[in-house]
Design an enzyme around this catalytic site. Structure first.
Site, PDB file in Angstrom:
ATOM      1  N   ASP A 132      13.044  -6.830 -16.238  1.00 21.20           N
ATOM      2  CA  ASP A 132      13.348  -6.513 -17.936  1.00 21.20           C
ATOM      3  C   ASP A 132      13.550  -7.640 -18.811  1.00 21.20           C
ATOM      4  OD1 ASP A 132      13.431  -4.072 -16.550  1.00 21.20           O
ATOM      5  OD2 ASP A 132      15.528  -3.688 -17.041  1.00 21.20           O
ATOM      6  N   ARG A 176      14.303  -0.766 -19.477  1.00 18.53           N
ATOM      7  CA  ARG A 176      15.698   0.028 -19.962  1.00 18.53           C
ATOM      8  C   ARG A 176      15.967  -0.038 -21.498  1.00 18.53           C
ATOM      9  NH1 ARG A 176      19.340   1.377 -16.067  1.00 18.53           N
ATOM     10  NH2 ARG A 176      18.565  -0.212 -14.311  1.00 18.53           N
TER      11      ARG A 176
HETATM   12  O1  F6P Z   1      16.178  -2.577 -14.389  1.00 19.87           O
HETATM   13  C1  F6P Z   1      15.068  -2.795 -13.906  1.00 19.87           C
HETATM   14  C2  F6P Z   1      14.468  -1.408 -14.138  1.00 19.87           C
HETATM   15  O2  F6P Z   1      13.135  -1.169 -13.361  1.00 19.87           O
HETATM   16  C3  F6P Z   1      14.345  -0.787 -15.505  1.00 19.87           C
HETATM   17  O3  F6P Z   1      13.231  -1.274 -16.226  1.00 19.87           O
HETATM   18  C4  F6P Z   1      14.202   0.727 -15.411  1.00 19.87           C
HETATM   19  O4  F6P Z   1      14.911   1.168 -16.276  1.00 19.87           O
HETATM   20  C5  F6P Z   1      15.308   0.862 -13.894  1.00 19.87           C
HETATM   21  O5  F6P Z   1      15.450  -0.331 -13.360  1.00 19.87           O
HETATM   22  C6  F6P Z   1      14.758   2.037 -13.091  1.00 19.87           C
HETATM   23  O6  F6P Z   1      15.675   2.133 -11.963  1.00 19.87           O
HETATM   24  P1  F6P Z   1      15.488   2.897 -10.943  1.00 19.87           P
HETATM   25  O7  F6P Z   1      14.518   2.283  -9.878  1.00 19.87           O
HETATM   26  O8  F6P Z   1      16.897   2.974 -10.156  1.00 19.87           O
HETATM   27  O9  F6P Z   1      14.856   4.267 -11.234  1.00 19.87           O
END
Ligand code: F6P
Length: 328
Positions: A132, A176
């Site tokens: 991010d 995010r």
């Molecule tokens: O923080 C990294 C990230 O890939 C964000 O861009 C995204 O919102 C989130 O993690 C998704 O998380 P998970 O893989 O737990 O759904």
């Protein structure tokens, strides 16, 4: 005088990012170089709680610099959010005589590390690893560059089919609450519009811009939408709204999703991870604690971990202006 550091722990936590393996390798090899033991904990804080760890030596990290993911795996541990969970984790760290933990991850990881440090007096050093790029105190986080390249490659392919069919594509990218991936990949892929959470341009502006594009002779368009963007509930609702208002557009949605987190890290991310992690080990051996390493103006620096969490990096809105000019 600070206590001599004999054993350094390392873990990767939160969303994985390409380059985390290069980071683990660099920490392990720097420890070997400085004759310090290195212990890897699996699945982030959860591995500490469950006492899942292994000794790492220079040879156990061979051939991983090029691999995506993380050999130590990652997790978002719910148990660690409780006091009891953290007590278990601290006990395990003490049992293994860990003098300091190097935490590779994003802000959630660093917050967890600081609580552990405050409650149980376990020193930590943070290494920013997230696609991010939303960590204050570093211009780049490990994995961001690779994710950008993945997104640009994907949009290039979408452009092929968009132009073959005269279509409008909404491409949702991760980030995010931060628009770094959207803004930079959008410019790199030549998107017509880029929607980021930091700047709510509003629906009317988007409709006007798409209408202008059509009148200027464009037959297909790409709109990059950051997942945190606030127009509409989600990218599907946004596309529906545009279809209702501009019915001549054949609009499609592509959510790139977790493809953005995988793949072999770019050279930039490998070098960044290597530089940050050698510095992290050197700071640890120097008796420093509760710092975060980062890169500013191509120099590896460190800052107070708590202060890195107080702020958010500011997105360069000049890039939106550049994008506007170039999508004429
Ligand atoms: O923080 C990294 C990230 O890939 C964000 O861009 C995204 O919102 C989130 O993690 C998704 O998380 P998970 O893989 O737990 O759904």
């Amino acid at each position: 005088m600070s206590k001599k550091i004999k054993r350094i722990g390392v873990m990767t936590s939160g969303g994985d990012s390409p380059g985390m393996n290069a980071a683990i390798r660099a920490i392990t090899r720097a420890c070997a170089y400085y004759h310090t033991e290195c212990i890897g904990f699996y699945q982030g804080f959860q591995g500490m709680i469950d006492d899942k760890c292994c000794e790492l030596n220079a040879r156990s990290v061979r051939n991983i610099i090029n691999r995506g993911g993380t050999i130590l795996q990652s997790a978002r541990s719910k148990e660690f959010l409780s006091k009891e969970g953290r007590e278990k984790a601290a006990k395990v760290l003490k049992k293994h005589e860990i003098d300091i933990m190097i935490l590779i991850g994003g802000d959630g990881t660093f917050r967890g590390g600081l609580v552990l440090s405050n409650e149980h007096n376990i020193p930590v050093i943070g290494v920013p690893g997230t696609i991010d790029n939303d960590i204050y105190g570093t211009q780049y986080t490990i994995g961001y560059d690779t994710a950008l390249n993945t997104v640009v490659n994907a949009i290039d392919k979408i452009r092929d089919t968009a132009s073959s069919h005269n279509r409008l594509f909404f491409v949702e990218v991760m980030g995010r609450d931060a628009g770094f991936i959207a803004l930079n990949s959008g410019i790199g892929a030549g998107a017509e519009e880029i929607l980021i959470p930091e700047e709510n341009l509003g629906l009317d502006r988007l409709l006007n811009s798409l209408e202008r594009s059509r009148r200027s002779g464009k037959t297909s368009s790409i709109v990059v939408v950051s997942e945190g963007d606030k127009i509409g509930k989600n990218v599907f609702e946004l596309a529906e709204y545009v279809k209702e208002n501009l019915p001549y557009y054949d609009a499609k949605v592509t959510v790139l999703g977790h493809i953005q987190r995988g793949g072999s890290p770019t050279c930039f991310d490998r070098v960044l991870a290597s530089r940050l992690c050698v510095k992290a080990v050197e700071l640890a051996l120097d008796g420093k604690k509760n710092l975060m390493v980062g890169m500013e103006n191509n120099r590896i620096e460190s800052c107070d971990l708590a202060s890195a969490l107080e702020d958010k990096p500011v997105i360069n809105k000049e890039l939106l202006r550049i994008s506007d000019i170039l999508s004429t």
